[in-house]
Design a protein around this motif. Sequence first.
Motif, PDB file in Angstrom:
ATOM      1  N   GLU A 250       0.848  -1.199   0.000  1.00 30.70           N
ATOM      2  CA  GLU A 250       0.000   0.000   0.000  1.00 30.70           C
ATOM      3  C   GLU A 250       0.883   1.248   0.000  1.00 30.70           C
ATOM      4  O   GLU A 250       1.875   1.297   0.731  1.00 30.70           O
ATOM      5  N   VAL A 251       0.547   2.211  -0.829  1.00 31.55           N
ATOM      6  CA  VAL A 251       1.293   3.466  -0.836  1.00 31.55           C
ATOM      7  C   VAL A 251       0.343   4.599  -0.462  1.00 31.55           C
ATOM      8  O   VAL A 251      -0.735   4.730  -1.036  1.00 31.55           O
ATOM      9  N   VAL A 252       0.742   5.381   0.537  1.00 29.79           N
ATOM     10  CA  VAL A 252      -0.039   6.562   0.913  1.00 29.79           C
ATOM     11  C   VAL A 252       0.794   7.772   0.495  1.00 29.79           C
ATOM     12  O   VAL A 252       1.875   8.006   1.034  1.00 29.79           O
ATOM     13  N   ASP A 253       0.335   8.494  -0.512  1.00 31.22           N
ATOM     14  CA  ASP A 253       1.104   9.637  -1.014  1.00 31.22           C
ATOM     15  C   ASP A 253       0.896  10.859  -0.125  1.00 31.22           C
ATOM     16  O   ASP A 253      -0.241  11.179   0.224  1.00 31.22           O
ATOM     17  N   VAL A 254       2.009  11.494   0.219  1.00 28.53           N
ATOM     18  CA  VAL A 254       1.921  12.727   1.005  1.00 28.53           C
ATOM     19  C   VAL A 254       2.855  13.765   0.389  1.00 28.53           C
ATOM     20  O   VAL A 254       3.723  13.423  -0.414  1.00 28.53           O
ATOM     21  N   VAL A 255       2.686  14.994   0.807  1.00 29.25           N
ATOM     22  CA  VAL A 255       3.543  16.067   0.292  1.00 29.25           C
ATOM     23  C   VAL A 255       4.405  16.660   1.416  1.00 29.25           C
ATOM     24  O   VAL A 255       5.619  16.677   1.346  1.00 29.25           O
ATOM     25  N   SER A 256       3.760  17.132   2.473  1.00 21.70           N
ATOM     26  CA  SER A 256       4.506  17.864   3.504  1.00 21.70           C
ATOM     27  C   SER A 256       4.801  16.989   4.716  1.00 21.70           C
ATOM     28  O   SER A 256       4.238  15.898   4.882  1.00 21.70           O
ATOM     29  N   ALA A 257       5.669  17.499   5.592  1.00 24.34           N
ATOM     30  CA  ALA A 257       5.984  16.787   6.843  1.00 24.34           C
ATOM     31  C   ALA A 257       4.721  16.618   7.677  1.00 24.34           C
ATOM     32  O   ALA A 257       4.514  15.576   8.303  1.00 24.34           O
ATOM     33  N   GLU A 258       3.875  17.647   7.661  1.00 27.93           N
ATOM     34  CA  GLU A 258       2.647  17.544   8.452  1.00 27.93           C
ATOM     35  C   GLU A 258       1.742  16.428   7.941  1.00 27.93           C
ATOM     36  O   GLU A 258       1.188  15.666   8.733  1.00 27.93           O
ATOM     37  N   ASP A 259       1.618  16.329   6.603  1.00 30.33           N
ATOM     38  CA  ASP A 259       0.817  15.227   6.028  1.00 30.33           C
ATOM     39  C   ASP A 259       1.406  13.889   6.465  1.00 30.33           C
ATOM     40  O   ASP A 259       0.689  12.958   6.829  1.00 30.33           O
TER      41      ASP A 259
END
Length: 414
Positions: A250-259
């Motif tokens: 499973e891949v959960v895409d995030v952008v920022s450190a907070e995400d």
Amino acid sequence: MDVSALQGRRVVVGVGGGIAAYKACDLVRELGRAGAEVRVAMTEAAKEFVTPLSFQALSGHPVLTNYFDPHQEGNFGHLDLARWADLYVVAPATADLLARIRAGMAGDAVTTSLLAFRGPVLLAPAMNVAMWENRLTQENVAALAADPRYAFVGPGAGMLACGDVGAGRLAEVKFIVAAAASRLGGGPLAGRSVLITAGPTREFLDPVRFISNPSTGKMGLALAEAARKLGAKVTVVLGPVGAVERSGFEVVDVVSAEDMAREVLSRVESVDWFIASAAVSDWRPETRAPQKVKKGERPEELKLVRTPDVLAEASRKVAGARKRPLLVGFAAETERVLEHAREKLERKGLDAIVANDVTVPGAGFGTDTNRVTVLTRSGEPRELQGSKREVAEGILQLLMSLSPALAGQQAPGA
Ligand code: CTP
């Protein structure tokens, strides 16, 4: 029959040229139903019985039929197939195919990809009874069966397509699926869940500008792949890295450190291992402009504030939990590597930390190789060097020795 071991696993079905080839269609479908990702390779003879198009439709992937075809080789050739697979099933394994596999020949799409494959193989023979009983075939079967990498399912006995009665029928599809599941099941990390952070984060100052770093996520994805191969259920919380192979976990895409922090903190309590390999930006701009900042409006100073420390927060969250996951960090350093890494191990409450000197050629950001030292709370530092895949496998082997229930188990091929 429990076929859950097939969930998320990658299976190649190599189809030989026999009348039972049509049953391989059903096999591909059933393996897919059990949750496996399936790709098909066919011998030249197999194409006389079933068209590659049928297998392409059933598997959802192009079929490898000709390793001399530059188009096929360029897209996903015999070596890609061999590297990709967790299990190779040959069905039907004709007398001719068994003889060629045994002899180590590599003259078609099935035998070339199979010869290059390092994992477990399941052979489902199907042929005329006289051919099956022939001493030569039996010698080939015995020689292959003596190698622990090869297992057989069938053949069944009964009325054969040619009208003869006896052994030679392809095993029933449900038995082949069950045998495939049992070949894959029981990996040392079966039933375990592993959460991994990977890649960089981006901290935007306006819609078109951000602070980031050169991480490509390769090390974290190599760890994900290695853990998956050992049977673990893997989730990767992945920063922006562009197109990467992401099947089987499973891949959960995030952008920022907070995400990244949000996605990790909502999962970390329920996993067995948490490995933080992401290169998280430590700072973000204090404010994020809703519109592009024009050149003329450039602020004199860029005010930065700290981002959440994903690993430290995860460690705090699980501290004292009855079933606390094993916590593993990375330390990318440019000087006094082991000293800094040891300090992070203590400060973030980790079980192990993977230290690497990113100034060394062939280590760190973006490379395909790595050279690391793994520090644990008690044991001696362990140095690992090689491709990121090899280093990932070495790290997991070491982590297994830290998990009491897993200690002493060997990863296949380790
Ligand atoms: N890490 C994290 N979140 C952050 C910073 C780091 O989860 N905001 C994790 C990294 O994934 C890595 C470990 O913490 O596993 C160490 O990261 P590193 O940046 O080397 O350590 P820092 O704590 O940021 O220390 P410093 O920047 O002072 O070297």
